[in-house]
Scaffold this motif. Structure first.
Motif, PDB file in Angstrom:
ATOM      1  N   LYS A   1      17.804  49.759  13.493  1.00 45.10           N
ATOM      2  CA  LYS A   1      17.758  51.218  13.444  1.00 45.10           C
ATOM      3  C   LYS A   1      19.075  51.831  12.974  1.00 45.10           C
ATOM      4  O   LYS A   1      19.129  53.018  12.646  1.00 45.10           O
ATOM      5  CB  LYS A   1      17.389  51.778  14.819  1.00 45.10           C
ATOM      6  CG  LYS A   1      15.943  51.506  15.215  1.00 45.10           C
ATOM      7  CD  LYS A   1      15.635  52.049  16.598  1.00 45.10           C
ATOM      8  CE  LYS A   1      14.178  51.784  16.973  1.00 45.10           C
ATOM      9  NZ  LYS A   1      13.867  52.247  18.351  1.00 45.10           N
ATOM     10  N   GLN A   2      20.141  51.025  12.928  1.00 45.54           N
ATOM     11  CA  GLN A   2      21.452  51.528  12.521  1.00 45.54           C
ATOM     12  C   GLN A   2      21.685  51.430  11.011  1.00 45.54           C
ATOM     13  O   GLN A   2      22.695  51.923  10.502  1.00 45.54           O
ATOM     14  CB  GLN A   2      22.573  50.748  13.244  1.00 45.54           C
ATOM     15  CG  GLN A   2      22.400  50.565  14.733  1.00 45.54           C
ATOM     16  CD  GLN A   2      22.144  51.873  15.455  1.00 45.54           C
ATOM     17  OE1 GLN A   2      22.843  52.863  15.240  1.00 45.54           O
ATOM     18  NE2 GLN A   2      21.131  51.874  16.315  1.00 45.54           N
TER      19      GLN A   2
ATOM     20  N   SER B   1      20.608  52.852   8.344  1.00 50.53           N
ATOM     21  CA  SER B   1      20.820  54.072   7.554  1.00 50.53           C
ATOM     22  C   SER B   1      22.231  54.631   7.726  1.00 50.53           C
ATOM     23  O   SER B   1      22.735  55.349   6.854  1.00 50.53           O
ATOM     24  CB  SER B   1      19.794  55.136   7.941  1.00 50.53           C
ATOM     25  OG  SER B   1      19.926  55.495   9.302  1.00 50.53           O
ATOM     26  N   LYS B   2      22.890  54.281   8.848  1.00 49.47           N
ATOM     27  CA  LYS B   2      24.243  54.793   9.108  1.00 49.47           C
ATOM     28  C   LYS B   2      25.297  54.117   8.234  1.00 49.47           C
ATOM     29  O   LYS B   2      26.450  54.555   8.198  1.00 49.47           O
ATOM     30  CB  LYS B   2      24.603  54.593  10.583  1.00 49.47           C
ATOM     31  CG  LYS B   2      23.730  55.383  11.542  1.00 49.47           C
ATOM     32  CD  LYS B   2      24.116  55.109  12.987  1.00 49.47           C
ATOM     33  CE  LYS B   2      23.190  55.836  13.958  1.00 49.47           C
ATOM     34  NZ  LYS B   2      23.521  55.526  15.371  1.00 49.47           N
TER      35      LYS B   2
ATOM     36  N   SER C   1      25.141  53.972   4.983  1.00 52.42           N
ATOM     37  CA  SER C   1      25.246  54.679   3.709  1.00 52.42           C
ATOM     38  C   SER C   1      26.532  55.501   3.657  1.00 52.42           C
ATOM     39  O   SER C   1      26.831  56.280   4.569  1.00 52.42           O
ATOM     40  CB  SER C   1      24.039  55.602   3.511  1.00 52.42           C
ATOM     41  OG  SER C   1      24.106  56.257   2.271  1.00 52.42           O
TER      42      SER C   1
ATOM     43  N   LEU D   1      21.987  49.599   0.388  1.00 51.33           N
ATOM     44  CA  LEU D   1      22.305  50.224   1.674  1.00 51.33           C
ATOM     45  C   LEU D   1      23.241  51.423   1.504  1.00 51.33           C
ATOM     46  O   LEU D   1      23.509  52.141   2.473  1.00 51.33           O
ATOM     47  CB  LEU D   1      22.960  49.199   2.614  1.00 51.33           C
ATOM     48  CG  LEU D   1      22.059  48.069   3.117  1.00 51.33           C
ATOM     49  CD1 LEU D   1      22.873  47.043   3.886  1.00 51.33           C
ATOM     50  CD2 LEU D   1      20.926  48.621   3.991  1.00 51.33           C
TER      51      LEU D   1
END
Length: 494
Positions: free
Chosen positions: A449-450, A452-453, A455, A476
Motif C-alpha cells: 500500500k506504500q 504510491s508514496k 513517486s 514507480l
C-alpha cells in the motif's frame, strides 16, 4: 514534503487562452509546433514542482473540439531504430503509443508524417503497418539546400513536392516522439500549401523550455540545457526581441539562428512575416505560473545533477559522448552544485564501500534516506525498495516481508529452469512475490500500500542497474541515478 513551486491550474487556463487568441489572429487555421513531450513530460514536472506530467494534454483537452494532432517522425530515425531514452522504446513504437494515448482521452489524431523520406526500407514497412491500421500517412522529402536556399525551398520543387496533409480542424498540433523529427519543416510546408489554396493559415511554437521570461542563467533554464546537452543546445538572449521591443527574453540557439531564415520564408509564403522575434512565435505561459521560485530553483539544481549522471552512464554504455558530460559539468558549476548536493549519492556509495558489494539508496519525501545492500537473496535495488516500503509503512526493520522460504523457490526457478546465472531477485520479481505474500501476510499487504508514496522520491545505485530494475523505478516514479560502472567486468550486460 517537497514544496510546490508551480500553479498547474493557472497554467492550464492561461495556456489554453493564449492558444485560442493565436488561432483568432489567423484565418481560423493555426499550425502549432509542440516541442518537448506532449504528455509524460517528467522533465517539466521535476523542475517545476506542481507541474503535472500530463498538463499539456489536459490543456489540449480544453480545446479538443477545435484540435487535431499530426505526428511527425523522421524516416532516418525509423531506419536507425532510434530510442526514446526515458521510455526505452524506439521512435516508431512511440508513435503507436502516442496514438493510443491520444485516442484514449478523446483527442483526434488525423495522420502521421514521415519526414526526410528517401525510400528507407524500415520507413516503408512502418508506413504499411500504419495504413493497415487505418491511419493516413503523408511523405515529406529531403530538400536540397535546406534551410538556406529559400528560393528553392519555398517553391513547387521544395515544399511543393511534399504531400499536402489533409486537416479538418482550426488547430493542428504538430508533435513528434523526440527532437529532430521535422516538426517545424512540416508546419512551414503546410503553410506553403495552405496559401497556395487561399487559406491564410498561421504558425506558432509551443516550447516549455527555455522559459522566455526567466533570467538566462535561472536554474530552470540551466536544467533545460543539461537535458539537451547531447543536442548542443545553448540558451541565449533573443537579440531580435531585444531590438524590436527593448525587452530581454530567453530563447535557444537553434531558434535564434534559424529565425532570419524563417522570417524570409514567412515573407515568401505569406508576403509579410507576422513575427519580429523567435520569442514572438512562442505561446508559453509557464513562467507566469511559478509560485515559489526557490522551490523550482532547488528542483532544477537536482535535475542538473541527475542529467550529469545520466550523461556519464550513457557515455559508459556507448550511447553518449564526453562532450555532453563536460557541458553538464560546466552547468553544475553555474548552478553552484556538485554530486555531493544529491543526498542519495553519498549514502549509496558509502554503503557499497562498507559492504564491498553494490548498494543503493532512496530519499523519501520527508528527507529520510534509506539504503539497501546486495545479499545472497536480493539485489541492492530490490533490497532498498523493500526497506523503503518498511519505513513508509512503519514496519519493523527486523520483519521479513519476503522470508527465504518464498525467495528460494523463485531462485531455483531462475537458475535451474530459466538458465539464469544470477539467483538474486530483481525489483520486478520482488514486487510480484510481495503481492503473492500479501494474501496471507498483513505486513506485506501494508508494504504494498506504500508503493504510491515512492513517486517523486530520489534514488541512486552504486552500479549501473539492469534494464528491468531501471524500468521498475521509472514506473514507480522514482528519480534514479547510477554510478557509471558495471557490477561485473563482463563484456555483455543485460
Amino acid at each position: 514534503m517537497k514544496k510546490l513551486g508551480f500553479d498547474n491550474e493557472k497554467y492550464l487556463q492561461m495556456q489554453s487562452e493564449q492558444i485560442q487568441n493565436r488561432i483568432s489572429q489567423f484565418d481560423n487555421k493555426l499550425y502549432l509546433e509542440f516541442g518537448g513531450k506532449l504528455f509524460d513530460d517528467f522533465h517539466a514536472s521535476r523542475v517545476l514542482p506542481g507541474f503535472a506530467p500530463d498538463s499539456k494534454l489536459k490543456m489540449l483537452l480544453k480545446l479538443k473540439d477545435e484540435a487535431e494532432i499530426v505526428i511527425v517522425i523522421n524516416a532516418n530515425d525509423i531506419e536507425k531504430s532510434k530510442m526514446r531514452g526515458d521510455l526505452g522504446i524506439t521512435y516508431d513504437l512511440d508513435v503507436l503509443r502516442l496514438m493510443d494515448a491520444f485516442h484514449d482521452v478523446g483527442l483526434y489524431v488525423g495522420s502521421v508524417v514521415l519526414a526526410q523520406y528517401a525510400g528507407q526500407p524500415a520507413a516503408d514497412t512502418f508506413k504499411n503497418r500504419l495504413e493497415k491500421l487505418g491511419t493516413k500517412v503523408y511523405l515529406h522529402y529531403p530538400i536540397e539546400g535546406y534551410p538556406s536556399n529559400i528560393q528553392y525551398i519555398v517553391s513547387d520543387d521544395g515544399y511543393g513536392k511534399n504531400e499536402y496533409i489533409e486537416t479538418s480542424r482550426p488547430l493542428v498540433v504538430i508533435t513528434a516522439p523526440g527532437p529532430g523529427s521535422g516538426k517545424m519543416a512540416t508546419c512551414l510546408s503546410q503553410l506553403y500549401h495552405e496559401y497556395k489554396r487561399g487559406v491564410k493559415a498561421g504558425y506558432a511554437k509551443f516550447e516549455t523550455f527555455p522559459v522566455w521570461n526567466l533570467p538566462l542563467n535561472h536554474p530552470v533554464n540551466l536544467a533545460y540545457e543539461a537535458a539537451t546537452a547531447d543536442l548542443n543546445d545553448v540558451n541565449m538572449i533573443d537579440p531580435f526581441h531585444l531590438e524590436a521591443y527593448g525587452e530581454t527574453t530567453v530563447n535557444y540557439n537553434r531558434d535564434v539562428e534559424i529565425f532570419p531564415v524563417l522570417n524570409a520564408m514567412f515573407e515568401k509564403i505569406v508576403g509579410k512575416s507576422p513575427y519580429h522575434s523567435p520569442t514572438d512565435m512562442g505561446v508559453n505561459m509557464a513562467g507566469n505560473c511559478i509560485i515559489d521560485d526557490e522551490a523550482c530553483c532547488e528542483a532544477s539544481r537536482q535535475e542538473i545533477i541527475r542529467r550529469y549522471y545520466n550523461a556519464r552512464c550513457d557515455q559508459r554504455q556507448g550511447r553518449g559522448e564526453k562532450a555532453a558530460v563536460y557541458k553538464i559539468e560546466l552547468l553544475m558549476k553555474k548552478a553552484g552544485v556538485s554530486v555531493e548536493s544529491r543526498a542519495v549519492v553519498g549514502a549509496a556509495n558509502q554503503r557499497a564501500e562498507l559492504t564491498g558489494e553494490p548498494a543503493a539508496a532512496i530519499e523519501l519525501s520527508d528527507g529520510t534516506v534509506v539504503t539497501g545492500k546486495t545479499t545472497s537473496l536480493l539485489g541492492a535495488s530490490a533490497s532498498v525498495l523493500l526497506n523503503a516500503l518498511k519505513v513508509l509503512g512503519g514496519i519493523n526493520h527486523e520483519i521479513h516481508l519476503l522470508p527465504p522460504i518464498i525467495i528460494e523457490p523463485i531462485q531455483r526457478l531462475k537458475t535451474t529452469h530459466l538458465g539464469n546465472h544470477n539467483p538474486r531477485l530483481h525489483t520486478d520479481e520482488v514486487l510480484i512475490a510481495l503481492s503473492i505474500n500479501a494474501a496471507t501476510n498483513p505486513a506485506a499487504e501494508l508494504a504494498l500500500k506504500q508503493l504510491s508514496k515512492l513517486s517523486g522520491c530520489e534514488a541512486h545505485s552504486s552500479v549501473i542497474l539492469s534494464q528491468v530494475d531501471e524500468n521498475i523505478f521509472r514506473r514507480l516514479g522514482v528519480n534514479l541515478t547510477c554510478e557509471p560502472k558495471y557490477e561485473s567486468k563482463k563484456m555483455y550486460h543485460k
